[in-house]
Design a protein around this motif. Sequence first.
Motif, short mmCIF file in Angstrom:
data_model
loop_
_atom_site.label_atom_id
_atom_site.label_comp_id
_atom_site.label_asym_id
_atom_site.label_seq_id
_atom_site.Cartn_x
_atom_site.Cartn_y
_atom_site.Cartn_z
N ASP B 90 -65.13 -106.99 23.87
CA ASP B 90 -64.99 -105.64 23.08
C ASP B 90 -63.93 -106.17 22.40
OD1 ASP B 90 -63.76 -103.24 22.43
OD2 ASP B 90 -62.85 -102.95 24.19
N ILE B 91 -64.00 -106.01 20.79
CA ILE B 91 -63.41 -106.58 20.01
C ILE B 91 -62.85 -105.30 19.23
CG2 ILE B 91 -63.39 -107.73 17.77
CD1 ILE B 91 -66.12 -108.78 19.39
N LEU B 170 -73.23 -109.50 24.45
CA LEU B 170 -73.12 -108.21 23.70
C LEU B 170 -71.74 -108.14 23.24
CD1 LEU B 170 -73.55 -105.21 23.48
CD2 LEU B 170 -72.40 -104.85 25.93
N PHE B 171 -71.64 -108.08 22.08
CA PHE B 171 -70.28 -107.58 21.39
C PHE B 171 -70.26 -106.27 20.94
CE2 PHE B 171 -71.16 -111.97 19.40
CZ PHE B 171 -70.06 -112.50 20.26
N ILE B 172 -69.00 -105.59 21.30
CA ILE B 172 -68.78 -104.30 20.91
C ILE B 172 -67.78 -104.36 19.89
CG2 ILE B 172 -68.08 -101.99 21.40
CD1 ILE B 172 -69.18 -102.71 24.38
N GLU B 173 -68.13 -103.76 18.51
CA GLU B 173 -66.86 -103.71 17.58
C GLU B 173 -66.22 -102.19 17.67
OE1 GLU B 173 -67.52 -104.84 13.35
OE2 GLU B 173 -65.64 -103.79 12.82
N ASN B 174 -65.03 -102.14 18.20
CA ASN B 174 -64.46 -100.88 18.37
C ASN B 174 -64.07 -100.18 17.03
OD1 ASN B 174 -63.32 -98.71 19.98
ND2 ASN B 174 -62.98 -100.09 21.51
N LEU B 186 -64.08 -100.58 28.34
CA LEU B 186 -65.65 -100.20 27.96
C LEU B 186 -66.73 -101.06 28.98
CD1 LEU B 186 -65.70 -100.77 24.15
CD2 LEU B 186 -65.23 -98.67 25.44
N GLY B 187 -65.86 -101.75 29.80
CA GLY B 187 -66.75 -102.59 30.79
C GLY B 187 -67.01 -103.76 30.44
N THR B 188 -66.61 -104.37 29.60
CA THR B 188 -66.96 -106.03 28.96
C THR B 188 -66.18 -106.82 29.94
OG1 THR B 188 -65.37 -105.77 27.01
CG2 THR B 188 -67.61 -105.06 26.54
N ASP B 189 -66.57 -108.06 29.75
CA ASP B 189 -65.82 -109.28 30.65
C ASP B 189 -64.47 -109.40 29.97
OD1 ASP B 189 -68.03 -109.52 31.95
OD2 ASP B 189 -68.81 -111.04 30.59
N LYS B 190 -64.53 -109.50 28.56
CA LYS B 190 -63.27 -109.75 27.66
C LYS B 190 -62.93 -108.80 26.80
CE LYS B 190 -62.41 -114.27 29.54
NZ LYS B 190 -62.66 -115.74 29.16
N LYS B 212 -51.30 -106.24 25.81
CA LYS B 212 -51.17 -106.33 27.06
C LYS B 212 -52.64 -106.28 27.94
CE LYS B 212 -46.67 -104.54 27.48
NZ LYS B 212 -45.50 -103.67 27.97
N MET B 213 -53.33 -105.58 27.16
CA MET B 213 -54.65 -105.27 27.81
C MET B 213 -55.88 -106.15 27.10
SD MET B 213 -54.60 -101.23 27.34
CE MET B 213 -56.26 -100.82 28.36
N SER B 214 -55.71 -107.17 26.44
CA SER B 214 -56.43 -108.04 25.94
C SER B 214 -56.52 -109.51 26.52
CB SER B 214 -56.45 -108.23 24.49
OG SER B 214 -56.58 -106.90 23.73
#
Lengths: 139, 268
Positions: B90-91, B170-174, B186-190, B212-214
């Motif tokens: 999740d980016i 899978l990449f998710i660009e937020n 979002l349920g991504t690994d990282k 903190k969350m990344s």
Amino acid sequence: MKEELKAIERILVDIKSISKEELNNMLKSLFTKISNHIDNYIGDYPTFIEPVYLEGNVEIGDDVLLGPNVYIGANVKIGDYVELSNTIIFDDVILGNNLKLENCIIAPNSHLNFENFKCNSTILSGKADSEKNLTKLSF
Amino acid sequence: MIDKHIIFFGWRIIIFTLKFIYSTYQFELIMPNNNEEEISRIKELESINLSSDEIRDSVVYTKKQVEKENELLASKINLDLKNNQIKSFDIVGAIGAGKTEIISQIVDKVQKKYRTLVICGDITTRVDADRIEAHNAETVQINTGRECALNAYHIHQIIKNKDLQNYDLLFIENVGNLICPSDFILGTDKRIVVVSTTEGEWVIEKHPMLFKMSDIAVINKIDLKERLGTDIEKMIADAKKLNPKIEVVTTSAKTGTNIEKLISIMGL
Ligand SMILES: Nc1nc2c(ncn2[C@@H]2O[C@H](COP(=O)(O)OP(=O)(O)O)[C@@H](O)[C@H]2O)c(=O)[nH]1
Ligand SMILES: [Mg+2]
């Protein structure tokens, strides 16, 4: 896409001519052909998950989520808080507020003039002020 | 303008919660560590204070329920992805930090190794999806309209309609901003947070939550460092102070500097 839609519309007239499985397959194959066409709606920035195809004169309420795999015909009016996925809406349909439809087909000229209704894998038709008065056929 | 935005977002949360109000089931949350406790305390502060005393309790309750629903869906997504051996990221980052450019570069470099799906979140247009698709990845655009972050429901709606066996990555660009995406995992690994030298050296300390969350922090546009005089050492130190576990990498998506390094930090 148009050909698949026409075929499904024809089936609505004589729904018993086809099995549930065949209808599901027709929908699946339609979904692979829906292209994204969303710039032409009337309303206030709904959420779209592509692909969504909107015909002309589609009015969309507040906090609506459309997609993925949604086709909406011409002159359709969608209420607030509506959520549609894997669903096709034919021309001249009215949808009330807070309807959540998944894998549904709404026949032409249907008026769902009521609120707060959820539905899965069903053909809906008729002009109704209450969910009970709607013609429903699940598949 | 800002007040209006906050009020508006408060309402968005209430409206969003109504979608889930009928849900009755509870589930056990894993015991939070200190960092997670702090994050949830910060989350509770926002938007609740807009509700009048009469509805306050139910707003608090519904908000908690929605957060649980999002976490539940995110775990389901993660399980589905893992079961199909899909690596996922999740980016997040501000508008213009270089998220799309970085994803394009990575997709370019790994396309022989991975079949990639990129989900792009933006309030409108499919500009970013088109840019990434030009690098031979399949893309799905989500236009959030008036919502300032993607949530697990959006992602789940997409992946449940896909044959996940067709993908390895899978990449998710937020949606571009450093605030709202912290509300929804979002349920991504990282999760990768991208900032750039053009945002100034204070950008990290001013947006602690996402750091903190990344898992990885990317400081992009280092090709402009000299011209702008941005204090990159301070940015790195700030990120490490907020989250000692975070991996920090400085990149230029324009010149390609350290993109390979980023790819290796991502484990690709
Ligand atoms: N100079 C420079 N420009 C960059 C870099 N990365 C991205 N850009 C440019 O910054 C602008 C915004 O980038 P984009 O990837 O769209 O940012 P996003 O909004 O985070 O997705 C574009 O014009 C990019 O070409 C970089 O490392 N250096
Ligand atoms: Mg972008």
